[in-house]
Structures are given as structure tokens and as C-alpha cells.
Design a protein around this motif. Structure first.
Motif, PDB file in Angstrom:
ATOM      1  N   ILE A 162       5.449   0.075 -11.538  1.00 59.83           N
ATOM      2  CA  ILE A 162       5.036  -0.672 -10.351  1.00 59.83           C
ATOM      3  C   ILE A 162       4.726   0.256  -9.177  1.00 59.83           C
ATOM      4  CG2 ILE A 162       6.483  -2.606 -11.097  1.00 59.83           C
ATOM      5  CD1 ILE A 162       8.222  -1.999  -8.587  1.00 59.83           C
ATOM      6  N   HIS A 163       3.970  -0.267  -8.226  1.00 61.41           N
ATOM      7  CA  HIS A 163       3.690   0.454  -6.982  1.00 61.41           C
ATOM      8  C   HIS A 163       4.927   0.303  -6.107  1.00 61.41           C
ATOM      9  CE1 HIS A 163       1.495   0.787  -2.948  1.00 61.41           C
ATOM     10  NE2 HIS A 163       1.447   1.971  -3.491  1.00 61.41           N
ATOM     11  N   ALA A 164       5.638   1.404  -5.943  1.00 61.52           N
ATOM     12  CA  ALA A 164       6.983   1.324  -5.367  1.00 61.52           C
ATOM     13  C   ALA A 164       6.995   1.408  -3.846  1.00 61.52           C
ATOM     14  CB  ALA A 164       7.861   2.419  -5.960  1.00 61.52           C
TER      15      ALA A 164
ATOM     16  N   PRO B 154      -8.028   6.553   3.145  1.00 64.90           N
ATOM     17  CA  PRO B 154      -7.053   6.828   4.207  1.00 64.90           C
ATOM     18  C   PRO B 154      -6.002   5.725   4.292  1.00 64.90           C
ATOM     19  CG  PRO B 154      -9.100   6.043   5.163  1.00 64.90           C
ATOM     20  CD  PRO B 154      -9.348   6.208   3.681  1.00 64.90           C
ATOM     21  N   HIS B 155      -4.753   6.096   4.089  1.00 72.05           N
ATOM     22  CA  HIS B 155      -3.690   5.098   4.192  1.00 72.05           C
ATOM     23  C   HIS B 155      -2.327   5.773   4.236  1.00 72.05           C
ATOM     24  CE1 HIS B 155      -3.545   5.804  -0.198  1.00 72.05           C
ATOM     25  NE2 HIS B 155      -2.351   5.231  -0.216  1.00 72.05           N
ATOM     26  N   LEU B 156      -1.373   5.021   4.713  1.00 71.50           N
ATOM     27  CA  LEU B 156       0.032   5.439   4.685  1.00 71.50           C
ATOM     28  C   LEU B 156       0.704   4.748   3.512  1.00 71.50           C
ATOM     29  CD1 LEU B 156       2.627   6.656   6.089  1.00 71.50           C
ATOM     30  CD2 LEU B 156       2.870   4.378   7.124  1.00 71.50           C
ATOM     31  N   HIS B 157       1.471   5.498   2.751  1.00 73.92           N
ATOM     32  CA  HIS B 157       2.297   4.921   1.679  1.00 73.92           C
ATOM     33  C   HIS B 157       3.742   4.944   2.187  1.00 73.92           C
ATOM     34  CE1 HIS B 157       3.679   4.166  -2.475  1.00 73.92           C
ATOM     35  NE2 HIS B 157       4.636   5.034  -2.203  1.00 73.92           N
ATOM     36  N   LEU B 158       4.324   3.763   2.308  1.00 76.89           N
ATOM     37  CA  LEU B 158       5.688   3.632   2.844  1.00 76.89           C
ATOM     38  C   LEU B 158       6.610   3.102   1.761  1.00 76.89           C
ATOM     39  CD1 LEU B 158       7.672   3.485   5.345  1.00 76.89           C
ATOM     40  CD2 LEU B 158       6.976   1.080   5.501  1.00 76.89           C
TER      41      LEU B 158
ATOM     42  N   LEU C 225       4.566   0.208   0.054  1.00 76.96           N
ATOM     43  CA  LEU C 225       3.491  -0.555   0.694  1.00 76.96           C
ATOM     44  C   LEU C 225       2.420   0.418   1.151  1.00 76.96           C
ATOM     45  CD1 LEU C 225       5.376  -2.914   3.187  1.00 76.96           C
ATOM     46  CD2 LEU C 225       4.184  -3.608   1.099  1.00 76.96           C
ATOM     47  N   ASP C 226       1.159   0.043   0.977  1.00 77.26           N
ATOM     48  CA  ASP C 226       0.066   0.844   1.513  1.00 77.26           C
ATOM     49  C   ASP C 226      -0.507   0.174   2.755  1.00 77.26           C
ATOM     50  OD1 ASP C 226       0.292   2.707  -0.492  1.00 77.26           O
ATOM     51  OD2 ASP C 226      -1.411   1.964  -1.654  1.00 77.26           O
ATOM     52  N   PHE C 227      -0.578   0.963   3.821  1.00 77.05           N
ATOM     53  CA  PHE C 227      -1.209   0.496   5.052  1.00 77.05           C
ATOM     54  C   PHE C 227      -2.501   1.287   5.242  1.00 77.05           C
ATOM     55  CE2 PHE C 227       3.273  -0.305   5.553  1.00 77.05           C
ATOM     56  CZ  PHE C 227       3.360  -1.499   6.237  1.00 77.05           C
TER      57      PHE C 227
END
Ligand SMILES: [Zn+2]
Length: 255
Positions: free
Chosen positions: A93-95, A176-180, A97-99
């Protein structure tokens, strides 16, 4: 703030070969470090329960010129397609959140804490930061554009700028994104950040593909289909999404 700067990260698994090679090489280099780094799992009860105790990693209102939710946490179609590769060690799973956000957007600590790592062995390149919080929780901020100026051991306050957002493909125009991520401090368990973060998630889910984009298991088609009903993941656990009847099918007929 061009429109292209807000391209939602590609959901699936056809990274360019050169990039994939870079990632694989980096993973191999980091494997030894990581083995020594990750601690034994904490007992289940040792982690704070979700109570919206954290904030968002960006200031200001969401929108096409600032930030929007991209890929959700959990059983996303993108993660499903890379469940045996990129996400193979995270139960498929994608562990996080992508912003989606233009490169250089200030990234803020989601809660009070102490800087635990700057560019530690967690991937999510080019740069990452880990902050330890109360309740045995850690937040990870990935794909930062440049190395954070924070020092390990430094105290940070909720809302404090801890870096600037970047691009997982190193370009600032492709993804371009932040992975949190929200983990336990042993980095063995990964939690859905939604119930931990105070935000109007229902409204945020209206933009981007956040509220959609989950892989169906046609044998249980309602399971893990909404942003707030996603499973916890454990490092190295069995794949959660090895579905007998997946939908949509992977490109090229592969399963
Ligand atoms: Zn991500």
C-alpha cells in the motif's frame, strides 16, 4: 506557479528507466544502513490513538496555485500496480499522503516534536526529514527539494517550516509533491494520517484524485475504498492487496 507545476503525481508504475535505476541503486546502498536503523516494533498499545492532534503540512488554503491532495494513503491503484516492487515492503500500500504542490512550497511540521533524522535511510528522495512526536509517533516528510537546514535533536513547533517541497522525479515539473507519512518511532508501523490530522478532509477530497483511485477487490468491492477506511501497514508484512479479482486490471494484463 504554472499549471504543470501542479501535475498530480503519476499514479502508477511506469517510472522512467533512469529514475528507476537511480532508486534501485539508492535502495541497495541504503539497505545495510536501514537494517541497523530500524528498531524492533513497539507493543501495539504504545502508540497514541488518532485524535486529530496534528495539523496540515502546508499553511494557507488549498487550491490549484498552492497545494492539493494527490494520492491518498492506502490501497491506491498506483500502489497496487507496484505492490511487489516499490511498495513490496509496505504490504503493497501507499503508506503516506501525497500533497501536490509547486516545488519550493514551505513544508511545516504537523506537530510539536524533535528532529530525529535529516536525510535518513527512508527513501522518498531527493531529501527527507523525520520528526518524533509525543505518543511514540513520527512524521516523515519526503521528496523535499533540498536538504533541510534543521539539525537532528532540534526542537520544532507545530507549523514551523522544516523544508521545502520538491519532486519525486527530481524535475519540479513531472511530479512535484510532498509525501507525508505517520509511523511509529520504530518505523515498523504505518498509519493512515487522516484521523490524526485536523482538516476538512471531506472538502479536500473533492479535488484531485484523492477521493478516488483505490484498487477494487471484486470479491470485497467496498473494502478500503474511502480515504478514512484504509488499513495500517507493517514493514515486511504480507501483501494486503494481492487480490484474486482486482479492478482496474494492471496495464498489459499483468496482475
Ligand atoms: Zn507518496
Amino acid at each position: 506557479m504554472s499549471a504543470s507545476a501542479l501535475t498530480v503525481p503519476p499514479p502508477s508504475g511506469r517510472p522512467r528507466r533512469a529514475i528507476l535505476g537511480t532508486i534501485l541503486a539508492g535502495s541497495a546502498l541504503l539497505a545495510g544502513v536501514a537494517a541497523a536503523h530500524y528498531a524492533a516494533p513497539l507493543p501495539d498499545g504504545a502508540v497514541a490513538r488518532p485524535a486529530r492532534q496534528f495539523g496540515l503540512p502546508f499553511a494557507g488554503a488549498p487550491g490549484p496555485d498552492s497545494w492539493l491532495l494527490g494520492q491518498g494513503y492506502g490501497n491506491t491503484t498506483g500502489a497496487y500496480r507496484q505492490r511487489r516492487s516499490t511498495y513490496g515492503n509496505l504490504q503493497g500500500i501507499h503508506a503516506g499522503l501525497d500533497f501536490s504542490a509547486p516545488c519550493g512550497t514551505p513544508v511545516r511540521a504537523i506537530g510539536d516534536g524533535v528532529v530525529a533524522e535529516v536525510d535518513g535511510p527512508h527513501g522518498s528522495p531527493p531529501h527527507n526529514v523525520v520528526i518524533n512526536h509525543a505518543g511514540n509517533l513520527s512524521s516523515l516528510y519526503g521528496h523535499l527539494r533540498v536538504r533541510s537546514s534543521l539539525r537532528v535533536g532540534q526542537t520544532v513547533k507545530r507549523g514551523q517550516v522544516i523544508g521545502e517541497s520538491g519532486d519525486s522525479q527530481f524535475t519540479c515539473v513531472s511530479a512535484p509533491h510532498l509525501h507525508l507519512e505517520l509511523r511509529d518511532r520504530s518505523h515498523q508501523r504505518f498509519f493512515n494520517p487522516l484521523p490524526y490530522i485536523a482538516a476538512d478532509w471531506d472538502s479536500l477530497a473533492l479535488a484531485g484524485n484523492f477521493g478516488r483511485g483505490y484498487e477494487y477487490d471484486l470479491d470485497a468491492p467496498r473494502r478500503w475504498q474511502t480515504p478514512d477506511t484504509q488499513p495500517e501497514a507493517r514493514r515486511g508484512g504480507a501483501l494486503l492487496n494481492e487480490f484474486r479479482r482486482p479492478w482496474p486490471p494492471a496495464p498489459g494484463g499483468a496482475r
